[in-house]
Design an enzyme around this catalytic site. Structure first.
Site, short mmCIF file in Angstrom:
data_model
loop_
_atom_site.label_atom_id
_atom_site.label_comp_id
_atom_site.label_asym_id
_atom_site.label_seq_id
_atom_site.Cartn_x
_atom_site.Cartn_y
_atom_site.Cartn_z
N ASP A 4 48.83 -7.43 -44.61
CA ASP A 4 47.40 -7.30 -44.27
C ASP A 4 46.79 -6.12 -45.02
O ASP A 4 47.41 -5.06 -45.12
CB ASP A 4 47.24 -7.10 -42.75
N PHE A 54 46.64 -16.57 -42.89
CA PHE A 54 45.44 -16.25 -42.10
C PHE A 54 44.44 -15.45 -42.93
O PHE A 54 43.35 -15.15 -42.45
CB PHE A 54 45.80 -15.32 -40.92
N ASN A 73 37.96 -14.03 -52.36
CA ASN A 73 39.01 -13.61 -51.43
C ASN A 73 39.72 -14.81 -50.80
O ASN A 73 40.96 -14.87 -50.75
CB ASN A 73 38.39 -12.76 -50.31
N TYR A 125 31.61 -19.84 -46.25
CA TYR A 125 32.87 -19.69 -45.51
C TYR A 125 33.50 -21.06 -45.28
O TYR A 125 34.65 -21.31 -45.66
CB TYR A 125 32.63 -19.00 -44.16
N PRO A 267 19.64 -18.99 -37.36
CA PRO A 267 19.63 -19.99 -38.43
C PRO A 267 21.04 -20.49 -38.74
O PRO A 267 21.99 -19.71 -38.77
CB PRO A 267 19.06 -19.22 -39.63
N ASP A 269 22.92 -22.39 -36.90
CA ASP A 269 23.74 -22.79 -35.74
C ASP A 269 23.58 -24.27 -35.44
O ASP A 269 22.47 -24.82 -35.52
CB ASP A 269 23.28 -22.01 -34.49
C1 WQD Z 1 28.93 -19.24 -30.41
C2 WQD Z 1 27.67 -19.61 -29.65
C3 WQD Z 1 25.64 -19.05 -30.82
C4 WQD Z 1 26.27 -14.67 -30.58
C5 WQD Z 1 32.53 -18.97 -35.02
C6 WQD Z 1 32.96 -18.29 -36.26
C7 WQD Z 1 33.38 -19.28 -37.31
C8 WQD Z 1 34.33 -20.31 -36.74
C9 WQD Z 1 33.80 -20.93 -35.46
C10 WQD Z 1 36.64 -20.03 -37.29
C11 WQD Z 1 26.59 -20.21 -30.56
C12 WQD Z 1 25.76 -18.24 -29.53
C13 WQD Z 1 26.40 -16.06 -30.51
C14 WQD Z 1 25.28 -14.02 -29.79
C15 WQD Z 1 24.61 -16.15 -28.90
N1 WQD Z 1 35.60 -19.73 -36.50
N2 WQD Z 1 25.59 -16.78 -29.68
N3 WQD Z 1 24.49 -14.79 -28.98
O1 WQD Z 1 28.89 -19.57 -34.59
O2 WQD Z 1 30.48 -21.13 -33.35
O3 WQD Z 1 31.30 -19.64 -35.22
O4 WQD Z 1 33.50 -19.88 -34.56
O5 WQD Z 1 36.64 -20.76 -38.20
O6 WQD Z 1 34.05 -18.54 -38.32
O7 WQD Z 1 31.87 -17.56 -36.76
O8 WQD Z 1 30.63 -18.68 -32.97
O9 WQD Z 1 30.57 -16.89 -31.29
O10 WQD Z 1 29.02 -16.72 -33.31
O11 WQD Z 1 28.55 -18.43 -31.52
O12 WQD Z 1 23.89 -16.82 -28.14
O13 WQD Z 1 25.13 -12.77 -29.82
O14 WQD Z 1 27.10 -18.44 -29.10
O15 WQD Z 1 24.30 -19.49 -31.01
O16 WQD Z 1 25.92 -21.22 -29.80
P1 WQD Z 1 30.22 -19.83 -34.02
P2 WQD Z 1 29.69 -17.57 -32.29
#
Ligand code: WQD
Length: 312
Positions: A4, A54, A73, A125, A267, A269
């Site tokens: 790591d 990972f 990366n 990503y 944006p 989501d």
């Molecule tokens: C979850 C929910 C937001 C923050 C992540 C990783 C991505 C992938 C999948 C591995 C959504 C809401 C979030 C906040 C909120 N992992 N939210 N307030 O976007 O599903 O993606 O998991 O591959 O790499 O980024 O996860 O936890 O950011 O959001 O309301 O402060 O929570 O809108 O509905 P996401 P998240």
């Protein structure tokens, strides 16, 4: 052995894993995208049967701002690990992929056959992960004895029951669970709920949260069941949970209400994403054991014992 570059974690983790498992853990600090670093690690600590890869940047939002860093990366690390691993005779290559490679919401709940259309994916990503999957499939074709297993994670959350290891993102967390944990421990003022007008039962986003211990056990099952060839599995619970449901669960663990406000949608989501985990159950004999209350209480235990993460 752990390799790591510590750019998003702490070297404390290795000693805490030793505390939990009672077995020594070698930590090599270096870049998994550097053939010489990987080669030296094999020379010093090998031989190895398997690589679990990972090593990647993983913030969806950040990747839209830094595409070059993400592609470089997330692909160079795979190239280096494959070159050195194959030269050293590894038999298995388990890859940390993501449920965000599925591009068509009409396929919900996502099965492993779900549409994965690169041009439809919204961020570098997710695209870097899908490109990795294509590369690994082609490399496996010319190495028929190699097992390549693609594990598509949904939303990993939670901490080990000991409270010794857990998620400790640098800076302000992008993801919901660590953000809620920081509000609960008092280091952030309030939770922002990103939109409550989605087409979901309570209007907030639905996700398939999976306990990180279930996720780890899914990797062990994949290694134990590895056969020559290519395989892909969703690692999720198949039970979608909303933002408000996760917060309510966390409030139960803490024993009090947490300050929250409804904020604008974020944006990019999606309203909902979750999987059908049946294939991992039937082929790996693996099924997620923990529910959302286990996840939130394990995070609260970790955060209380480590109010400033590994710097505590
Ligand atoms: C979850 C929910 C937001 C923050 C992540 C990783 C991505 C992938 C999948 C591995 C959504 C809401 C979030 C906040 C909120 N992992 N939210 N307030 O976007 O599903 O993606 O998991 O591959 O790499 O980024 O996860 O936890 O950011 O959001 O309301 O402060 O929570 O809108 O509905 P996401 P998240």
């Amino acid at each position: 052995m752990l390799l790591d570059n510590l750019d998003n974690t702490s070297d404390v983790v290795a000693s805490r894993i030793e505390q939990i498992t009672g077995t020594p853990v070698a930590l090599v600090v270096g870049d998994a995208a550097d053939d010489e670093v990987v080669g030296a690690a094999f020379a010093e600590h090998g031989p190895f049967e398997a690589i679990i890869h990972f090593a990647a940047h993983k913030a969806v939002g950040e990747s839209t701002q830094k595409p070059l860093e993400y592609y470089a990366n997330n692909l160079d690390s795979t190239f280096a690990l494959l070159r050195v691993g194959l030269a050293n005779g590894i038999r298995s290559f388990v890859f940390s992929s993501t449920g965000t490679v599925y591009s068509n919401p009409a396929d919900l709940p996502f099965r492993e056959t779900g549409t994965r259309d690169l041009v439809e994916l919204s961020n570098p990503y997710s695209k870097s992960k899908l490109i990795n999957e294509v590369i690994l499939a082609d490399v496996q074709k010319v190495n028929p004895e190699l097992n390549v297993t693609l594990l598509r994670y949904f939303n990993p959350v939670g901490a080990h029951e000991s409270g010794l290891i857990g998620e400790d993102p640098q800076g302000i967390p992008n993801n919901l669970m660590p953000f809620v944990a920081r509000v609960a421990v008092g280091s952030l003022p309030e939770i922002n709920v990103f939109g409550d007008d989605y087409d979901t039962p309570d209007g907030t986003g639905l996700r398939d949260y999976i306990h990180v211990v279930d996720l780890a056990e899914g990797h062990v099952a994949a290694l134990e069941k590895a056969q020559p060839g290519l395989a892909s599995y969703n690692l999720g619970t198949g039970r979608p949970v909303s933002v408000l449901e996760l917060i309510a669960s966390f409030e139960k663990a803490v024993g009090r209400e947490l300050p929250k406000v409804i904020a604008p949608r974020r944006p990019g989501d999606m309203a909902a994403t979750y999987c059908d985990p049946a294939k991992a159950e039937s082929e790996l004999g693996w099924k997620a054991r923990f529910g959302i209350d286990d996840m939130t209480s394990s995070v609260w235990n970790w955060q209380q014992k480590n109010p400033r993460g590994y710097a505590s």
